[in-house]
Design a protein around this motif. Structure first.
Motif, short mmCIF file in Angstrom:
data_model
loop_
_atom_site.label_atom_id
_atom_site.label_comp_id
_atom_site.label_asym_id
_atom_site.label_seq_id
_atom_site.Cartn_x
_atom_site.Cartn_y
_atom_site.Cartn_z
N THR A 160 0.84 -1.21 0.00
CA THR A 160 0.00 0.00 0.00
C THR A 160 0.87 1.25 0.00
N ARG A 161 1.91 1.24 0.82
CA ARG A 161 2.82 2.39 0.82
C ARG A 161 3.46 2.57 -0.55
N ALA A 162 3.84 1.48 -1.18
CA ALA A 162 4.44 1.57 -2.51
C ALA A 162 3.43 2.15 -3.51
N ASN A 163 2.18 1.72 -3.42
CA ASN A 163 1.15 2.25 -4.31
C ASN A 163 0.92 3.74 -4.09
N TYR A 164 1.13 4.19 -2.87
CA TYR A 164 0.94 5.60 -2.54
C TYR A 164 2.23 6.42 -2.65
N ALA A 165 3.33 5.76 -3.07
CA ALA A 165 4.64 6.42 -3.18
C ALA A 165 5.08 6.99 -1.83
N MET A 166 4.79 6.26 -0.77
CA MET A 166 5.24 6.64 0.57
C MET A 166 6.46 5.81 0.93
N ILE A 214 12.00 16.07 5.87
CA ILE A 214 11.29 14.87 5.45
C ILE A 214 12.04 13.61 5.87
N LYS A 215 13.37 13.71 6.05
CA LYS A 215 14.13 12.59 6.61
C LYS A 215 14.02 12.55 8.13
N HIS A 216 13.37 13.55 8.72
CA HIS A 216 13.18 13.66 10.17
C HIS A 216 14.51 13.72 10.92
N ILE A 217 15.48 14.38 10.27
CA ILE A 217 16.76 14.63 10.92
C ILE A 217 16.66 15.88 11.78
N LEU A 218 15.90 16.87 11.29
CA LEU A 218 15.68 18.08 12.07
C LEU A 218 14.83 17.77 13.29
N PRO A 219 15.09 18.42 14.43
CA PRO A 219 14.19 18.29 15.58
C PRO A 219 12.78 18.75 15.20
N ALA A 220 11.79 18.13 15.80
CA ALA A 220 10.40 18.42 15.43
C ALA A 220 10.06 19.90 15.57
N ASN A 221 10.62 20.56 16.58
CA ASN A 221 10.28 21.97 16.80
C ASN A 221 10.95 22.91 15.80
N TYR A 279 7.44 7.94 -9.93
CA TYR A 279 6.99 7.38 -8.65
C TYR A 279 5.51 6.96 -8.72
N THR A 280 4.74 7.58 -9.60
CA THR A 280 3.32 7.20 -9.71
C THR A 280 3.17 5.83 -10.36
N ILE A 281 4.27 5.31 -10.92
CA ILE A 281 4.23 3.99 -11.55
C ILE A 281 4.84 2.93 -10.63
N GLU A 282 6.06 3.15 -10.17
CA GLU A 282 6.75 2.15 -9.36
C GLU A 282 6.65 2.40 -7.87
N GLY A 283 6.22 3.57 -7.45
CA GLY A 283 5.94 3.83 -6.04
C GLY A 283 7.16 4.16 -5.21
N PHE A 286 12.90 3.56 -8.77
CA PHE A 286 13.14 4.22 -10.05
C PHE A 286 13.81 3.18 -10.95
N TYR A 287 12.98 2.58 -11.82
CA TYR A 287 13.43 1.49 -12.69
C TYR A 287 14.14 0.39 -11.89
N GLY A 288 13.47 -0.02 -10.81
CA GLY A 288 13.95 -1.13 -10.01
C GLY A 288 14.89 -0.78 -8.89
N ILE A 289 15.36 0.47 -8.84
CA ILE A 289 16.28 0.89 -7.78
C ILE A 289 15.47 1.58 -6.68
N ASP A 290 15.57 1.07 -5.46
CA ASP A 290 14.82 1.66 -4.34
C ASP A 290 15.52 2.95 -3.90
N VAL A 291 14.92 4.06 -4.26
CA VAL A 291 15.50 5.37 -3.91
C VAL A 291 14.61 6.12 -2.92
N SER A 292 13.50 5.51 -2.54
CA SER A 292 12.50 6.23 -1.77
C SER A 292 12.97 6.59 -0.36
N GLN A 293 13.89 5.83 0.18
CA GLN A 293 14.31 6.11 1.55
C GLN A 293 15.17 7.37 1.64
#
Length: 762
Positions: free
Chosen positions: A170-176, A389-396, A306-310, A313-320
């Motif tokens: 589901t996350r892959a389908n949503y590109a999350m 978006i990597k959540h490296i920054l403190p939340a505040n 990303y709307t295709i493979e989620g 990118f052509y088989g390479i997991d770059v989403s992280q």
């Protein structure tokens, strides 16, 4: 004002009236925004969530990219669901299943016969649409059954935004990316914000029979259908459009004055004076414009994949490392950056022209300082997006240094403030040229309008600072659209129109009188619909019926001036043959012709396609919105910016001969790529979604079951061809600019100085 007195007073009156409407309506929005309850409690007085928890959920949502992954109330990305519609439908189904178990002893609602289902449907609609908000205590009360449905739905989102293996596909389908929100406590808060957005979309506003969001999203289970007012104002919108077009054509036919075209100079007047130091310094601006442009369109193709493979990118997991939310953020932010830089560049080029061919004191130093400040903002804000978006920054610090979470205004608030200071600095550089020129004698009407639009560009971006991290999302939307719609689609439009009129009149191609009159009329036409028309973006963002009425009525008038853009395109096309030296600026002129065409199609046709309340009720958040945004943002402001860049490049590198093959490829492949992108993918997908939204509901039109159909997957693959064509065109334009920028700068005069032709023209 002289002979233009009536035109000036018309424009001033329109601005006063329309901004009064915008301001007083803003008070209405502030007063009637959907309440955020102090507490949500069960009938047994168990506290489910608090005001603080809901706002904490809003900030948690912002830290994930907010509107760049899925959407809330229809505003945001087109990949992944609209979380409001999705939450609401899941909660409704959970409630029905619990009711079937409690009242009929069945394991699910689907096992019931027709009569039992009808009885539960009626009970469901009654419970969900009944407003239990107590204004005195600030408390919302829900039934025990609904509390159980909320808990079940929240558990799904808690797992979805984490890394639960059963929801990986589901996350892959949503590109999350996996672990979209790593902190479990913040995921708990996120679910509270999602619940509240769905509560406002299902609960009737006191004194009405519509929800706080005017019955959006389409959800048949609880009777979320278009309201009566929606249909009436949609009809009014069409009638006003037809009347406006009729009046415009009559006015054009009877009031337009015909006068002989001016005698075209033997030489381009803008090449008869020497380059000033500040103009010579603009090459680096043009290089940055095309560098950001290429980065932006490459990211566009990457994000579309990303709307295709989620997650790959052509088989390479770059989403992280580079998830959809991040690349889409960069794609949109870079679009704003390179287009704004092009506008700043043409303004800085015109400043010495306006000042009689001379630089104001320390102008070059100011141009250099502004350039490096721009680089700092671009690089800093993009890095901040990544860290947030990597959540490296403190939340505040996420909102301030990383990601605000709001589409087109994604850059962290600190970077936004620095950018605004830079824009004000640019305004100061421009005013140092305008003020002396306005003090000189002669007709200064066109110059005064250009000066006014320049001041507006400098000031109106500040509207984006009028909300904070925890501001109510309805109020935030009011101010956000001041920037995205009013600043970009209104003020920039007037500046561009007036700047072109000023350039063409300075070149002796059109009379100053016609340029001035046309600019004043165009400004009035743009503003009369454009200012209150801002509200057509927030029909369903927690606003009341009067806001819908104003948005529908005035936004119809936005389309009216676009009717005559075919004539404007023809006028621009004719200019290239007015004099032999005009062949040197053929390609900038072609870009301005494209602007007129795409303004008519992208802003006019595709804009009105999603403009009426009844249309937007079903279309908001679908790919039909992407059709309008791509055709209008690049088709209009993209081509306009490229035209400005080529025009400035021609003058600051007068020894440069444009490569016709490169620019032919660039111009036509960009147009062809945009056409292919829209008509082979975005529009068919959007229309197919539209059918699903009307027939089933918004949750289905945006859901994975629908969007992962093989037919729609094929359409998204087909878009790759349009993307490649577009990228080739972009690379050709960029290469031409790079060749020109790095050509040796000329010294001295461009030709025999036969007098300060520009000084006499202004």
């Amino acid at each position: 004002m002289g002979e233009y007195r009536r035109l000036w007073w018309t424009l001033i009156s329109i601005l006063i009236i329309t901004f009064l409407i915008l301001g007083f309506s803003g008070v209405e929005i502030y007063k009637n925004a959907p309440p955020i309850p102090t507490q949500v409690v069960t009938s047994s007085n168990k506290v489910l969530m608090t005001n603080e928890g809901i706002l904490d959920g809003q900030t948690a949502w912002q830290s994930t990219g907010g509107m760049q992954i899925g959407s809330i109330w229809g505003h945001g990305a087109y990949q992944a669901p609209d979380w409001t519609a999705d939450w609401l439908h899941r909660e409704l189904l959970a409630w029905l299943n619990f009711a079937a178990q409690e009242q009929y002893g069945k394991t699910s609602y689907d096992e019931l016969d027709f009569n039992a289902q009808a009885a539960l449907n009626h009970e469901l609609k009654t419970e969900y649409r009944t407003n239990t908000f107590n204004a005195d205590t600030g408390t919302v009360t829900v039934s025990e059954r609904r509390a159980a449905a909320i808990a079940q739905t929240a558990d799904y989102y808690h797992r979805l935004y984490g890394d639960a293996p059963e929801l990986q596909q589901t996350r892959a389908n949503y590109a999350m990316k996996e672990g979209t929100l790593p902190d479990a406590s913040r995921r708990d808060d996120l679910t509270k914000f999602f619940f509240w957005s769905a509560w406002a979309a299902s609960t009737e506003r006191p004194g009405t029979v519509a929800t706080y969001t005017n019955n959006w999203p389409p959800e048949p289970l609880i009777g979320n259908h278009p309201t009566t007012e929606n249909i009436l104002w949609s009809l009014a919108c069409v009638i006003i459009l037809i009347a406006g077009v009729g009046l415009l054509v009559l006015g054009w036919a009877f009031l337009r004055r015909h006068e002989p075209e001016p005698i075209t100079p033997e030489h381009d007047p803008l090449t008869l004076t020497g380059l000033t130091p500040s103009q010579k310094a603009l090459g680096k601006y043009l290089f940055v414009v095309v560098a950001l442009f290429i980065a932006q369109i490459m990211l566009g193709g990457f994000t579309a994949h990303y709307t295709i493979e989620g997650q790959q990118f052509y088989g390479i997991d770059v989403s992280q490392w580079f998830p959809y939310a991040l690349t889409r953020t960069w794609h949109l932010q870079l679009a704003i950056f390179w287009i704004a830089t092009a506008f700043l560049s043409v303004g800085l080029f015109l400043a010495p022209v306006i000042n009689g061919g001379k630089d104001p004191k320390f102008q070059k130093l100011g141009v250099d300082i502004l350039f490096w400040a721009l680089i700092v903002v671009v690089v800093g804000s993009l890095i901040g997006n990544f860290l947030a978006i990597k959540h490296i920054l403190p939340a505040n610090l996420s909102f301030w240094l990383g990601h605000q979470g709001y589409e087109y205004l994604d850059l962290g608030r600190a970077w936004q403030i620095v950018l605004y200071i830079g824009i004000l600095f640019w305004l100061g550089l421009m005013l140092r040229a305008f003020i002396p020129a306005l003090k000189r004698g002669g007709d200064k009407n066109l110059l005064a309008l250009l000066c006014t639009s320049t001041i507006a560009i400098g000031l109106f971006y500040g509207a984006g600072l009028f909300y904070g991290e925890r501001t109510h999302i309805t109020i935030m939307e009011y101010w956000r659209w001041w920037v995205v719609h009013l600043w970009v689609e209104g003020i920039f439009e007037v500046f561009a129109t007036t700047a072109l009129a000023f350039v063409f009149s300075s070149m002796g191609l059109v009379s100053k009188r016609m340029a001035t009159a046309a600019s004043l009329v165009a400004a009035s036409l743009f503003m009369v619909g454009g200012v209150p028309g801002t509200f057509h973006h927030i029909y369903f963002s927690g606003t009341t019926t009067p806001i819908m009425a104003i948005g529908a009525a005035f936004s119809a008038l936005e389309v009216v001036p676009l009717i005559l853009l075919g004539y404007e395109a023809w006028e621009h096309w004719r200019l290239k043959d007015r004099a032999p030296w005009m062949q040197a600026v053929k390609w900038p002129i072609m870009c301005f012709v494209a602007v007129a065409f795409w303004n008519m199609l992208g802003a006019g046709v595709f804009g009105f396609m999603i403009n009426t309340p009844i249309a937007l009720f079903y279309l908001q958040g679908l790919n039909t919105t992407a059709v309008h945004s791509h055709a209008a943002l690049f088709g209009v402001y993209g081509f306009l910016s490229i035209g400005f860049v080529l025009l400035v490049l021609h003058y600051i590198r007068p020894n440069l001969q444009f490569n016709d093959k490169l620019l032919f490829t660039g111009f036509w492949w960009l147009n062809a790529g945009l056409v292919l992108m829209i008509f082979t993918s975005l529009l068919p997908v959007g229309l197919y979604q539209f059918e699903a939204s009307v027939g089933v509901g918004m949750w289905y039109a945006r859901g994975q079951e629908f969007m992962q159909q093989e037919f729609l997957q094929t359409l998204r693959w087909i878009r790759t061809f349009g993307d490649i064509v577009f990228i080739v065109g972009g690379l050709a334009i960029a290469w031409q600019v790079v060749i020109g920028v790095f050509q040796s700068s000329p010294k001295g005069l461009r030709s025999d100085n036969i007098g300060n032709a520009v000084k006499s023209s202004v």
